[in-house]
Design a protein around this motif. Structure first.
Motif, PDB file in Angstrom:
ATOM      1  N   LEU A  42       0.850  -1.197   0.000  1.00  0.00           N
ATOM      2  CA  LEU A  42       0.000   0.000   0.000  1.00  0.00           C
ATOM      3  C   LEU A  42       0.880   1.239   0.000  1.00  0.00           C
ATOM      4  O   LEU A  42       1.741   1.397   0.865  1.00  0.00           O
ATOM      5  N   LEU A  43       0.679   2.093  -0.984  1.00  0.00           N
ATOM      6  CA  LEU A  43       1.434   3.343  -1.062  1.00  0.00           C
ATOM      7  C   LEU A  43       0.549   4.472  -0.532  1.00  0.00           C
ATOM      8  O   LEU A  43      -0.185   5.102  -1.288  1.00  0.00           O
ATOM      9  N   MET A  44       0.616   4.685   0.791  1.00  0.00           N
ATOM     10  CA  MET A  44      -0.173   5.747   1.427  1.00  0.00           C
ATOM     11  C   MET A  44       0.610   7.053   1.327  1.00  0.00           C
ATOM     12  O   MET A  44       1.841   7.045   1.462  1.00  0.00           O
ATOM     13  N   PRO A  45      -0.109   8.186   1.143  1.00  0.00           N
ATOM     14  CA  PRO A  45       0.597   9.460   0.961  1.00  0.00           C
ATOM     15  C   PRO A  45       1.604   9.755   2.079  1.00  0.00           C
ATOM     16  O   PRO A  45       2.776  10.014   1.803  1.00  0.00           O
ATOM     17  N   ASP A  46       1.175   9.668   3.338  1.00  0.00           N
ATOM     18  CA  ASP A  46       2.065  10.046   4.438  1.00  0.00           C
ATOM     19  C   ASP A  46       3.274   9.120   4.539  1.00  0.00           C
ATOM     20  O   ASP A  46       4.415   9.558   4.673  1.00  0.00           O
ATOM     21  N   GLU A  47       2.997   7.828   4.486  1.00  0.00           N
ATOM     22  CA  GLU A  47       4.095   6.853   4.586  1.00  0.00           C
ATOM     23  C   GLU A  47       5.093   7.031   3.441  1.00  0.00           C
ATOM     24  O   GLU A  47       6.306   7.009   3.663  1.00  0.00           O
ATOM     25  N   LEU A  48       4.562   7.194   2.228  1.00  0.00           N
ATOM     26  CA  LEU A  48       5.428   7.312   1.060  1.00  0.00           C
ATOM     27  C   LEU A  48       6.322   8.544   1.192  1.00  0.00           C
ATOM     28  O   LEU A  48       7.499   8.514   0.824  1.00  0.00           O
ATOM     29  N   GLU A  49       5.740   9.598   1.728  1.00  0.00           N
ATOM     30  CA  GLU A  49       6.490  10.828   1.989  1.00  0.00           C
ATOM     31  C   GLU A  49       7.726  10.520   2.846  1.00  0.00           C
ATOM     32  O   GLU A  49       8.806  11.038   2.634  1.00  0.00           O
ATOM     33  N   ARG A  50       7.547   9.614   3.807  1.00  0.00           N
ATOM     34  CA  ARG A  50       8.653   9.237   4.700  1.00  0.00           C
ATOM     35  C   ARG A  50       9.493   8.100   4.125  1.00  0.00           C
ATOM     36  O   ARG A  50      10.330   7.515   4.818  1.00  0.00           O
ATOM     37  N   GLY A  51       9.220   7.734   2.867  1.00  0.00           N
ATOM     38  CA  GLY A  51       9.989   6.635   2.247  1.00  0.00           C
ATOM     39  C   GLY A  51       9.583   5.277   2.752  1.00  0.00           C
ATOM     40  O   GLY A  51      10.367   4.330   2.721  1.00  0.00           O
ATOM     41  N   GLU A  52       8.339   5.153   3.203  1.00  0.00           N
ATOM     42  CA  GLU A  52       7.872   3.876   3.731  1.00  0.00           C
ATOM     43  C   GLU A  52       6.713   3.317   2.911  1.00  0.00           C
ATOM     44  O   GLU A  52       5.964   4.059   2.283  1.00  0.00           O
ATOM     45  N   VAL A  53       6.572   1.995   2.959  1.00  0.00           N
ATOM     46  CA  VAL A  53       5.390   1.368   2.368  1.00  0.00           C
ATOM     47  C   VAL A  53       4.732   0.491   3.433  1.00  0.00           C
ATOM     48  O   VAL A  53       5.361   0.141   4.432  1.00  0.00           O
ATOM     49  N   VAL A  54       3.463   0.166   3.208  1.00  0.00           N
ATOM     50  CA  VAL A  54       2.757  -0.753   4.096  1.00  0.00           C
ATOM     51  C   VAL A  54       2.568  -2.060   3.344  1.00  0.00           C
ATOM     52  O   VAL A  54       1.994  -2.069   2.245  1.00  0.00           O
ATOM     53  N   VAL A  55       3.116  -3.142   3.900  1.00  0.00           N
ATOM     54  CA  VAL A  55       2.999  -4.443   3.250  1.00  0.00           C
ATOM     55  C   VAL A  55       1.975  -5.276   4.008  1.00  0.00           C
ATOM     56  O   VAL A  55       2.077  -5.444   5.227  1.00  0.00           O
ATOM     57  N   ARG A  56       0.982  -5.768   3.289  1.00  0.00           N
ATOM     58  CA  ARG A  56      -0.084  -6.514   3.951  1.00  0.00           C
ATOM     59  C   ARG A  56      -0.091  -7.962   3.472  1.00  0.00           C
ATOM     60  O   ARG A  56      -0.106  -8.222   2.260  1.00  0.00           O
ATOM     61  N   ASP A  57      -0.054  -8.888   4.407  1.00  0.00           N
ATOM     62  CA  ASP A  57      -0.229 -10.303   4.087  1.00  0.00           C
ATOM     63  C   ASP A  57      -1.727 -10.556   3.969  1.00  0.00           C
ATOM     64  O   ASP A  57      -2.470 -10.423   4.941  1.00  0.00           O
ATOM     65  N   MET A  58      -2.171 -10.894   2.773  1.00  0.00           N
ATOM     66  CA  MET A  58      -3.614 -10.959   2.523  1.00  0.00           C
ATOM     67  C   MET A  58      -4.287 -12.096   3.288  1.00  0.00           C
ATOM     68  O   MET A  58      -5.412 -11.937   3.762  1.00  0.00           O
TER      69      MET A  58
END
Lengths: 423, 423
Positions: B391-407
């Motif tokens: 998941l490329l969320m605006p705030d996280e991406l700004e900080r160079g982070e992504v959210v990885v979800r195990d479906m």
């Protein structure tokens, strides 16, 4: 004697040629799956009505068409996109868009044969349906280039020539060509490389273009950079901005080197509406390797809702010629774990049984029942690419033993049949 | 609106259906390779002359045939064996016999449609060319049965009905049918199950058979064991000994349970000369699943040297119906390592770039550019079978982070983009 040749313009695939075709298809299929595309297929026989179009598309005159025994007017498909449109429209309500679909259909066109052009070929079709804007372009073109990398090609070997039908429309408007003539004029312009300037001018004349208009168009087609076209068109032409944005994105995903603007790319099919592209070898010695583009109005032309769509067709003939010219074709042999060899009738049942037991273990096993002499049998085992041979010699078999030979190392060992099967 | 249906008698393969077809083809191809067979192919278009035969073969009347634009008389192939013969004769001097070859061609016949019968189907063809005697029969039938095992079938579900044309010849001789009528009479006998006794008698009458002769033949066809036929024919009929030896060998390789003698098996094609067989479901509710046999004189009939040959054709339609009836069809989904999801235009370029980087690692990656709300995007990620979502969320991406979800586990973790790409 019957005629042993394949039908003119069609190909036979003996095992060596089919291995190569599978190698290519595996790259196409593997790349498409890696990019999250799903495969579909349909029958090579379609209704002829699917290919009857305005604007003088070449393919209508190149159909293999006929009546079936029930009086239906049928054709062997000359391209896959109309079939894709049919499949989508058939389930438009049930399908979840965007769709990322691919297929590797065989397509037929009755035309004059030249290098890289037969009357049938296989064609990797890869399409994104229901996704507007440049991301679909980037995904499609990225998959294309990734497949080229998998074949061992680089940006030194081939180049993706990029253009936009909307840019060509702007050029025709600038030359004062009335809108209703745009499509047929573009179909003629696509033949520019194949026919002489005089014939081109004559054909454009048939579309009502004056000599001045033809020259004005020619001036644009001689421009080699997008900058130049931008300046000549003046002001903000939306198509220019789209092309700039697309090239920017392709650079961002790492494929900038492979792609360049080329205003002469038109594509012969009348259904393209936006981005159009062709892949060509850098020496330009072969026909286009792959071609595609955006066709946002094809589905509505067939009677459905408008759905944005983009895709390409990538034939198997030209690319294999190019890879051959570049020495990039792989050496592909058969692949056998064992060949089981009896030397007289008495060992044949044991050979059948042993082969089957080895196959049950998941191994790839051939058995040679020609009852040749040892030397000749081993020679053939090498030829068919077996890694090991199991020799069923009368005396050894009597004692419940087999001789296992490593074909590469030329080493043999005697081993009890039971122990061998436990290995 | 154009007609959206496929041509009558032909099929569309949407992704779900094509996954199933690939599953079946992979079993066929994998089994053939395990047995040391090599794959070949040829164009679906052949010269019509290849299918013009004596003896009233049904297929001649069921051809999709037509003239091409050059006046050639062509046909869509109704079966693969004549093409195989053509390929072999074309390179008879260069090829190394015996050949073990297979193919999965699409074949066309214009005929009345019933359950399990369309106007096109794919057919696994597997042949051994240049190998006389029973070993070729054993290898061919073993490969067939191994493929059935790979589909999850057992000898409880299906049975291979085995016969020999030479045995039928002995029966016709016993009934006093002159030799020149043997072939056309066998073609009629093959229709026995499909047409009534009266019509059969009438057709046999046309071949010059008397009522007594028809009854004599019927007596033989009613016999259920090879023992019984052997006794009725008296003395040593070579075909009986061949059939006994073949069944013995098939028992030795472990397939005895799958096979049984059946004097009613004829096969409709006129080129069979020895062993003939059909695979049927035990409840006999469907058409034959697979049929084949020995055709030692086909190559010489086409003008080449005589070469012993045996093979079978195994269609995709009936077997898929049977597997469906038995609940043996696999559940096949798409297979994605990641789906990359941006949530607004601003993250789209990053999503394209990240997707491409993941693909370069050999992963299967889709990207969802529909810019849906989180809940809906995750729902679609599940539907398309992605194992993980990025998941490329605006705030996280700004900080160079992504959210990885195990479906599957429904677990999320935040991770620096660079660290994620190192994983």
């Amino acid at each position: 004697m019957i005629d042993l040749k394949p039908v003119r313009g069609t190909r036979d695939f003996y095992p060596a040629e089919l291995r190569l075709r599978h190698w290519l298809f595996d790259i196409w299929r593997g790349t498409a799956r890696q990019f999250g595309f799903e495969e579909y297929d349909a029958c090579v026989l379609e209704s002829e009505a699917l290919y009857v179009r305005k604007a003088g598309d070449e393919i209508t005159g190149q159909l293999y068409n006929f009546d079936d025994k029930g009086g239906r007017r049928l054709a062997l498909r000359p391209e896959m996109t109309p079939t894709l449109a049919r499949l989508i429209l058939q389930r438009q309500r049930a399908l979840q868009f965007p769709l990322k679909w691919f297929s590797i259909p065989q397509c037929f066109r009755y035309e004059r044969m030249t290098r890289g052009r037969k009357r049938e070929h296989y064609q990797w079709n890869l399409d994104v349906i229901g996704q507007p804007g440049n991301v679909a372009e980037v995904e499609t073109i990225s998959a294309l280039i990734a497949s080229l990398e998998a074949m061992g090609l680089t940006a030194e070997h081939v180049r993706l020539h990029l253009n936009d039908r909307r840019l060509l429309t702007a050029v025709l408007e600038r030359a004062g060509v009335p809108e209703e003539h745009h499509l047929p004029v573009m179909v003629v312009m696509d033949k520019r490389d194949k026919i002489g300037g005089e014939q081109l001018e004559a054909l454009l004349g048939e579309q009502g273009l004056s000599g001045t208009q033809v020259r004005r168009i020619d001036e644009f087609l001689a421009m080699s950079s997008l900058e130049e076209v931008k300046t000549a068109l003046g002001g903000d032409t939306p198509a220019v901005a789209e092309l700039e944005a697309l090239q920017e994105l392709l650079g961002r995903v790492g494929f900038g080197d492979w792609v360049g603007f080329d205003i002469t790319v038109v594509r012969g099919l009348s259904y393209y509406t936006g981005t159009v592209f062709e892949l060509r070898d850098r020496s330009a010695s072969l026909r286009a390797i792959c071609g595609g583009g955006r066709y946002d109005s094809l589905l509505s032309a067939f009677g459905g809702d408008p759905i944005p769509a983009i895709g390409f067709g990538f034939g198997d003939v030209v690319i294999l010629e190019l890879l051959g010219d570049l020495g990039l074709l792989p050496q592909l042999g058969t692949d056998l774990d064992y060949v089981v060899i009896p030397f007289s009738e008495a060992q044949v049942p044991a050979a059948l049984e042993l082969s089957q037991k080895l196959r049950r273990k998941g191994l790839r096993v051939d058995a040679d029942f020609a009852l040749r002499k040892l030397k000749r049998a081993l020679q053939r085992a090498s030829e068919i690419g077996a890694r090991r041979a199991v020799l069923l010699m009368p005396d050894e078999l009597e004692r419940g033993e087999v001789v296992v030979r490593d074909m590469a190392k030329r080493e043999e060992r005697r081993v009890a049949m039971e122990a061998f099967l436990e290995e």
